[in-house]
Write a protein that holds these residues in place. Structure first.
Motif, PDB file in Angstrom:
ATOM      1  N   VAL A 173      -2.913  -6.169  -6.925  1.00 60.20           N
ATOM      2  CA  VAL A 173      -3.381  -4.863  -7.063  1.00 60.20           C
ATOM      3  C   VAL A 173      -4.037  -4.097  -8.164  1.00 60.20           C
ATOM      4  CG1 VAL A 173      -1.568  -4.187  -5.266  1.00 60.20           C
ATOM      5  CG2 VAL A 173      -0.992  -3.734  -7.587  1.00 60.20           C
ATOM      6  N   ASP A 211      -2.090   3.837  -2.352  1.00 59.85           N
ATOM      7  CA  ASP A 211      -3.685   3.706  -2.170  1.00 59.85           C
ATOM      8  C   ASP A 211      -3.917   2.191  -1.630  1.00 59.85           C
ATOM      9  OD1 ASP A 211      -6.420   3.522  -1.988  1.00 59.85           O
ATOM     10  OD2 ASP A 211      -6.507   3.575  -4.241  1.00 59.85           O
ATOM     11  N   PRO A 212      -4.251   2.392  -0.311  1.00 57.19           N
ATOM     12  CA  PRO A 212      -4.355   0.843   0.293  1.00 57.19           C
ATOM     13  C   PRO A 212      -5.410   0.175  -0.450  1.00 57.19           C
ATOM     14  CG  PRO A 212      -4.348   2.567   2.130  1.00 57.19           C
ATOM     15  CD  PRO A 212      -4.331   3.188   0.827  1.00 57.19           C
ATOM     16  N   SER A 269       0.922  -1.230   0.092  1.00 51.44           N
ATOM     17  CA  SER A 269      -0.089   0.153   0.174  1.00 51.44           C
ATOM     18  C   SER A 269       0.671   1.245   0.174  1.00 51.44           C
ATOM     19  CB  SER A 269      -0.839   0.049   1.204  1.00 51.44           C
ATOM     20  OG  SER A 269      -0.330   0.039   2.319  1.00 51.44           O
ATOM     21  N   THR A 276       1.671   1.675  -3.775  1.00 53.01           N
ATOM     22  CA  THR A 276       0.685   2.134  -4.610  1.00 53.01           C
ATOM     23  C   THR A 276       0.201   3.398  -4.233  1.00 53.01           C
ATOM     24  OG1 THR A 276      -1.260   1.193  -3.197  1.00 53.01           O
ATOM     25  CG2 THR A 276      -0.288  -0.251  -4.918  1.00 53.01           C
TER      26      THR A 276
END
Length: 141
Positions: A137, A75-76, A70, A73
């Motif tokens: 993801v 964004d979790p 996360s 990215t």
């Protein structure tokens, strides 16, 4: 900063993550998760059942793997799937230092459906503590 699918290639390495784990962290996690098993906070009990010392919760260790992904990215919510096998416990001594978990990851596939697969490595005390760890993801174009 959010990673975009167009910026990701097979073989890309995620920024490494090193996390200190203390007994205090385990108490906090026990409170949040409701898992008050004594192997996670009572050294006498842990050694009586054959463990070397108090050990971190397996799901706590898995959460660290999720944190690696996360943070990469940005964004979790980008994580759509995550799985691991618990291969060795993270031993957390009561020495004021605790344990250290070293995490790394590598993109193993970029898929046409807008997802990417990340293989995750987690080590503590120079030993692998998670096996088959991976996350899928979904990234914006």
């Amino acid at each position: 900063m959010t990673v975009r699918l167009s910026e990701v290639s097979k073989g890309d390495e995620l920024p490494a993550l090193s996390v200190a784990v203390t007994r205090e962290d385990l108490v906090r996690y026990a409170g949040a998760s409701g898992d008050f098993n004594r192997i996670h906070w009572n050294e006498r009990f842990a050694t009586e059942v054959g463990l070397p010392d108090v050990i971190a919760h397996g799901m706590f260790t898995m959460a660290l793997a999720g944190r690696l992904v996360s943070e990469w990215t940005g964004d979790p919510a980008a994580i759509v799937d995550c799985s691991v096998r618990f291969t060795r416990p993270v031993v957390v001594p009561d020495d004021g230092v605790g344990a250290r978990v070293e995490l790394s990851g590598k993109v193993s596939a970029v898929n046409e459906d807008g997802t990417a697969k990340v293989l995750i490595t987690a080590r503590s005390d120079d030993q692998s503590v998670l096996g088959g760890a991976n996350a899928v993801v979904r990234l914006p174009e």
